[in-house]
Design a protein around this motif. Structure first.
Motif, mmCIF file in Angstrom:
data_model
loop_
_atom_site.group_PDB
_atom_site.id
_atom_site.type_symbol
_atom_site.label_atom_id
_atom_site.label_comp_id
_atom_site.label_asym_id
_atom_site.label_seq_id
_atom_site.Cartn_x
_atom_site.Cartn_y
_atom_site.Cartn_z
ATOM 1 N N GLY A 84 13.976 -38.824 -100.321
ATOM 2 C CA GLY A 84 14.390 -37.806 -100.807
ATOM 3 C C GLY A 84 15.812 -38.110 -101.802
ATOM 4 N N CYS A 85 16.353 -39.104 -101.545
ATOM 5 C CA CYS A 85 17.536 -39.461 -102.388
ATOM 6 C C CYS A 85 17.182 -39.471 -103.912
ATOM 7 N N ALA A 86 18.064 -39.337 -104.736
ATOM 8 C CA ALA A 86 17.928 -39.728 -106.110
ATOM 9 C C ALA A 86 17.643 -41.047 -106.516
ATOM 10 N N LEU A 87 17.203 -41.523 -107.540
ATOM 11 C CA LEU A 87 16.692 -42.804 -107.772
ATOM 12 C C LEU A 87 17.192 -43.123 -109.265
ATOM 13 N N VAL A 88 18.206 -43.991 -109.414
ATOM 14 C CA VAL A 88 18.709 -44.425 -110.643
ATOM 15 C C VAL A 88 18.214 -45.547 -111.169
ATOM 16 N N LEU A 89 17.109 -45.579 -112.162
ATOM 17 C CA LEU A 89 16.226 -46.704 -112.799
ATOM 18 C C LEU A 89 17.019 -47.635 -113.915
ATOM 19 N N PRO A 90 16.705 -48.930 -113.901
ATOM 20 C CA PRO A 90 17.524 -49.491 -115.217
ATOM 21 C C PRO A 90 16.650 -49.426 -116.377
ATOM 22 N N ALA A 91 16.868 -49.908 -117.434
ATOM 23 C CA ALA A 91 16.413 -50.168 -118.685
ATOM 24 C C ALA A 91 14.869 -50.875 -118.311
ATOM 25 N N PRO A 92 13.551 -50.347 -119.127
ATOM 26 C CA PRO A 92 14.101 -49.519 -120.262
ATOM 27 C C PRO A 92 13.732 -47.885 -119.831
ATOM 28 N N ALA A 93 13.762 -47.519 -118.448
ATOM 29 C CA ALA A 93 13.761 -46.120 -118.320
ATOM 30 C C ALA A 93 14.979 -45.454 -118.516
ATOM 31 N N SER A 94 16.210 -46.209 -117.885
ATOM 32 C CA SER A 94 17.408 -45.808 -117.923
ATOM 33 C C SER A 94 17.624 -44.221 -117.558
ATOM 34 N N ARG A 95 17.297 -43.774 -116.473
ATOM 35 C CA ARG A 95 17.148 -42.377 -116.219
ATOM 36 C C ARG A 95 17.308 -42.225 -114.731
ATOM 37 N N THR A 96 17.873 -41.173 -114.074
ATOM 38 C CA THR A 96 17.870 -40.751 -112.645
ATOM 39 C C THR A 96 16.835 -39.849 -112.495
ATOM 40 N N LEU A 97 15.906 -40.350 -111.456
ATOM 41 C CA LEU A 97 14.654 -39.514 -110.891
ATOM 42 C C LEU A 97 15.458 -38.577 -109.934
ATOM 43 N N THR A 98 14.894 -37.545 -109.964
ATOM 44 C CA THR A 98 15.565 -36.565 -108.957
ATOM 45 C C THR A 98 15.185 -36.722 -107.439
ATOM 46 N N GLY A 173 23.438 -35.713 -100.775
ATOM 47 C CA GLY A 173 23.830 -36.292 -102.419
ATOM 48 C C GLY A 173 23.527 -37.558 -102.536
ATOM 49 N N CYS A 174 23.017 -38.244 -101.524
ATOM 50 C CA CYS A 174 22.567 -39.695 -101.637
ATOM 51 C C CYS A 174 21.744 -40.054 -103.109
ATOM 52 N N SER A 175 22.181 -41.391 -103.546
ATOM 53 C CA SER A 175 21.565 -41.521 -104.611
ATOM 54 C C SER A 175 21.477 -43.339 -104.655
ATOM 55 N N LEU A 176 20.228 -43.626 -104.711
ATOM 56 C CA LEU A 176 20.074 -45.134 -104.746
ATOM 57 C C LEU A 176 19.749 -45.463 -106.243
ATOM 58 N N THR A 177 20.133 -46.889 -106.325
ATOM 59 C CA THR A 177 19.854 -47.693 -107.378
ATOM 60 C C THR A 177 19.058 -48.932 -107.494
ATOM 61 N N LEU A 178 18.092 -48.926 -108.458
ATOM 62 C CA LEU A 178 17.142 -50.013 -108.309
ATOM 63 C C LEU A 178 17.874 -51.064 -108.970
ATOM 64 N N ALA A 179 18.172 -52.225 -108.241
ATOM 65 C CA ALA A 179 18.861 -53.445 -108.534
ATOM 66 C C ALA A 179 18.026 -54.647 -108.345
ATOM 67 N N THR A 180 18.653 -55.701 -109.012
ATOM 68 C CA THR A 180 17.782 -57.110 -108.997
ATOM 69 C C THR A 180 18.357 -58.124 -108.152
ATOM 70 N N VAL A 181 17.577 -59.141 -107.418
ATOM 71 C CA VAL A 181 18.471 -59.588 -106.510
ATOM 72 C C VAL A 181 18.598 -61.136 -107.504
ATOM 73 N N SER A 182 19.890 -61.346 -107.567
ATOM 74 C CA SER A 182 20.250 -62.875 -108.554
ATOM 75 C C SER A 182 20.388 -63.939 -107.731
ATOM 76 N N ALA A 183 20.530 -63.910 -106.507
ATOM 77 C CA ALA A 183 20.747 -65.262 -105.647
ATOM 78 C C ALA A 183 20.726 -64.786 -103.913
ATOM 79 N N VAL A 184 20.122 -65.893 -103.504
ATOM 80 C CA VAL A 184 19.983 -65.740 -101.992
ATOM 81 C C VAL A 184 20.543 -66.895 -101.394
ATOM 82 N N VAL A 185 21.561 -66.831 -100.700
ATOM 83 C CA VAL A 185 22.148 -67.918 -99.899
ATOM 84 C C VAL A 185 22.492 -67.515 -98.369
ATOM 85 N N ALA A 186 21.903 -67.821 -97.419
ATOM 86 C CA ALA A 186 22.028 -67.370 -96.195
ATOM 87 C C ALA A 186 23.198 -67.304 -95.614
#
Length: 366
Positions: A84-98, A173-186
């Protein structure tokens, strides 16, 4: 000895009489008429068989594709603090889904433009990550570095995993952002712009999450991937809207798509008791947990696809429009096309369990 020999001149003149010729012509014409009738009948049966086969193939492809994706719906984020939280999408969509849900029937037209008249649209979301579908608790934050309990479940690719960070509990009012993993160091997973908070949950949606919009457009079942294009902006405001190549046809001659949620509305949570198209919406007088629970109680989706044969007949071949289980006996409306009765139709319908929601603990709707 022949007492009356036929003179040679008369023997050469012997042949068919006019009456015989006319009788032969009549017999030949009758034969041609019969052959033409047999040919016309055989050709009609051929068109019917071929058209029915086309409808069978197209409908099967459409229902299989929908069923395959709906079965995966909700995987990777099936937890109360994400639903049920809103979802912020990166490019190329670059929009927030309800809102983020496993399957949304008829989402806002700004997000999934309406399809052909009297048809439904769907927005299906799921991931393919290796992490726990309930997410990984964020134990500490240092800049973009998020300490989690199982960093080995996250990968930098290529392609890199996509993640969303949710609060520790359902939050209004929660909002999630779709982000990308750039590094993994335990024990850290580096993610920029995630909006993560300590004690929250990091959901791994994998390297190929899907946000798929489905709609029937111009008599074809089409799909658009929100991670490849802005599916809402890919259509004009015309009625019916004209869409770009981002909407890909996957099955031809599909004239209707209908869908219903199967929900449990009782306090005991003992199974589906209601089928409808009511997408859960936040009630400002209630809590976010109650809102998320409405999603958790939607445990199945009932869908129907109507396929049309490719051959149009001169006369009426379909007097009554088809029905499906969710129509309550009412005919599916196909009147958007004036000559709809000159086609043959086949209905494909099924109930698809939203199995990923069943992993969560039961909740109470109040």
């Amino acid at each position: 000895m022949n007492p009356h020999p036929i003179p040679p001149a008369m023997a050469k003149a012997k042949g068919f009489t006019l009456v015989e010729v006319m009788v032969a012509m009549v017999i030949g014409m009758i034969g041609i008429i019969i052959m033409m009738q047999v040919f016309a009948s055989a050709e009609g049966q051929k068109r019917t068989t071929t058209g029915t086969g086309d409808a069978q193939s197209n409908g099967t492809m459409a229902i299989y594709t929908l069923q395959r994706d709906i079965r995966e719906a909700g995987y990777g984020f099936n937890a109360m603090n994400a639903l049920g939280c809103a979802l912020v999408l990166p490019a190329p969509a670059s929009r927030t889904l309800t809102q983020l849900g496993p399957v949304i029937i008829n989402p806002p037209t700004a997000e999934v433009p309406a399809g052909d008249a009297n048809t439904d649209t769907l927005l299906v979301a799921y991931g393919n990550g290796e992490g726990a579908p309930e997410g990984d608790v964020i134990t500490a934050i240092n800049g973009i570095q998020l300490a989690v309990q199982a960093p080995g479940n996250f990968h930098v690719g290529p392609p890199a995993d996509r993640v969303v960070a949710a609060p520790s509990a359902p939050l209004v009012g929660c909002s999630l952002t779709l982000a990308t993993v750039s590094a993994v160091v335990a024990p850290n997973v580096s993610v920029a712009g995630s909006g993560a908070v300590e004690g929250g949950t990091l959901f791994n949606l994998g390297n190929n999450p899907r946000l798929l919009a489905y709609a029937v457009r111009a008599g074809n079942l089409t799909v658009c991937d929100y991670l490849a294009a802005d599916c809402g902006a890919a259509c004009t405001a015309l009625d019916p809207p004209t869409c770009s190549a981002a909407w890909v046809p996957i099955a031809n001659n599909i004239v209707s798509l209908r869908a219903q949620y199967g929900r449990d509305t009782t306090a005991t949570a003992d199974g589906i008791d209601t089928w409808d198209q009511t997408t859960p919406q936040f009630d400002p007088l209630k809590t976010q947990e109650n809102f998320a629970c409405l999603w958790a109680r939607a445990s199945a989706l009932r869908i129907a696809v109507v396929a049309r044969n490719t051959q149009v007949d001169k006369g009426t071949v379909t007097a009554q429009a088809p029905v499906w289980e969710g129509s309550g006996g009412a005919a599916i409306d196909l009147t958007a096309r004036a000559d709809w009765q000159n086609y043959r139709y086949k209905v494909f319908e099924t109930v698809v369990p939203l199995r990923n929601l069943g992993w969560m603990a039961t909740c109470t709707i109040n």
